[in-house]
Enzyme design. Structure first.
Site, PDB file in Angstrom:
ATOM      1  CD  GLU A 172      -2.928   1.018   2.164  1.00  0.00           C
ATOM      2  OE1 GLU A 172      -3.770   1.001   2.122  1.00  0.00           O
ATOM      3  OE2 GLU A 172      -2.894  -0.012   3.750  1.00  0.00           O
ATOM      4  CG  PHE A 173       0.369   4.999   1.751  1.00  0.00           C
ATOM      5  CD1 PHE A 173      -1.194   4.630   0.805  1.00  0.00           C
ATOM      6  CD2 PHE A 173      -0.310   3.537   2.939  1.00  0.00           C
ATOM      7  CE1 PHE A 173      -2.448   5.075   1.861  1.00  0.00           C
ATOM      8  CE2 PHE A 173      -0.816   3.774   3.572  1.00  0.00           C
ATOM      9  CZ  PHE A 173      -2.547   4.686   2.987  1.00  0.00           C
ATOM     10  NE  ARG A 174       4.085   3.208  -6.999  1.00  0.00           N
ATOM     11  CZ  ARG A 174       3.416   2.421  -8.048  1.00  0.00           C
ATOM     12  NH1 ARG A 174       2.973   1.639  -7.920  1.00  0.00           N
ATOM     13  NH2 ARG A 174       4.624   1.866  -9.107  1.00  0.00           N
ATOM     14  CG  LEU A 175       5.041   3.138   1.860  1.00  0.00           C
ATOM     15  CD1 LEU A 175       4.668   2.821   3.306  1.00  0.00           C
ATOM     16  CD2 LEU A 175       6.223   4.192   1.610  1.00  0.00           C
TER      17      LEU A 175
END
Length: 195
Positions: A172-175
């Site tokens: 999620e959130f490109r993490l």
């Protein structure tokens, strides 16, 4: 040669992808370059993975085969978007032709229609119309009627021997989580990468 941790991780992810409902879990992008450095990319099917590397099969007269003959360095990318939060496996390395015996063994297991198609298709060449191809299929169906279809000399496999493997796990959130393995001679080392 792949180490057992890399191979085990890849095979576990492939099994998970098969169970997740991915339509073509063995589909992978193959990027090649011609003698002038022009890059081409297409989807091929992974047909085997072991400690030696990753295998796919094709027509040796195809554009990709000509590019592999000119420049054996390749990149592969498997993307399982339905698995977890999305998983990619990136590989870079050298491709070489498989021995005839290995190509023969795989070809013998293919569906008969695919075997006939390997004879009928002049892969990557200009096709004047679909009827011409259908006539070639009919020609080879007749030629092999009542007997096994042998592997044509212009068709066979490649083994990609990677020197880099990256496991990319979406978050999620490109993490994302990225684990990169690099081969140095016969030794593999790994490190984390920023997303």
């Amino acid at each position: 040669m792949l180490n057992q941790e890399i191979l085990g991780t890849f095979l576990q992810l492939l099994d998970e992808a098969k169970a997740s409902g991915e339509r073509e879990p063995n589909a992978m992008n193959l990027a090649t370059a011609d003698g002038d450095g022009r890059i081409s990319s297409r989807i091929v099917l992974l047909k085997g993975a072991d400690e030696r590397g990753f295998r796919f099969f094709t027509n040796y007269g195809s554009d990709k085969a000509h590019q592999l003959a000119a420049h054996g360095q390749v990149a592969l990318c498997v993307h399982w978007k339905a698995l977890r939060e999305g998983v990619q496996v990136r590989l870079e390395g050298h491709a070489r032709k498989l021995q005839d015996a290995e190509s023969d063994a795989y070809f013998a297991k293919r569906p008969r229609g695919s075997q006939i198609g390997a004879w009928a298709s002049l892969q990557s060449q200009t096709l004047p119309d679909r009827n011409t191809f259908e006539q070639r299929v009919a020609q080879y169906e007749k030629e092999f009627e009542g007997r096994d279809v042998t592997r044509p000399a212009h068709w066979g496999g490649y083994l990609v021997e990677p020197d880099m493997v990256e496991f990319w796990y979406g978050a999620e959130f490109r993490l994302h989580e990225r684990v990169r393995w690099d081969r140095h001679g016969q030794t593999w080392t790994h490190r984390l990468l920023y997303p």
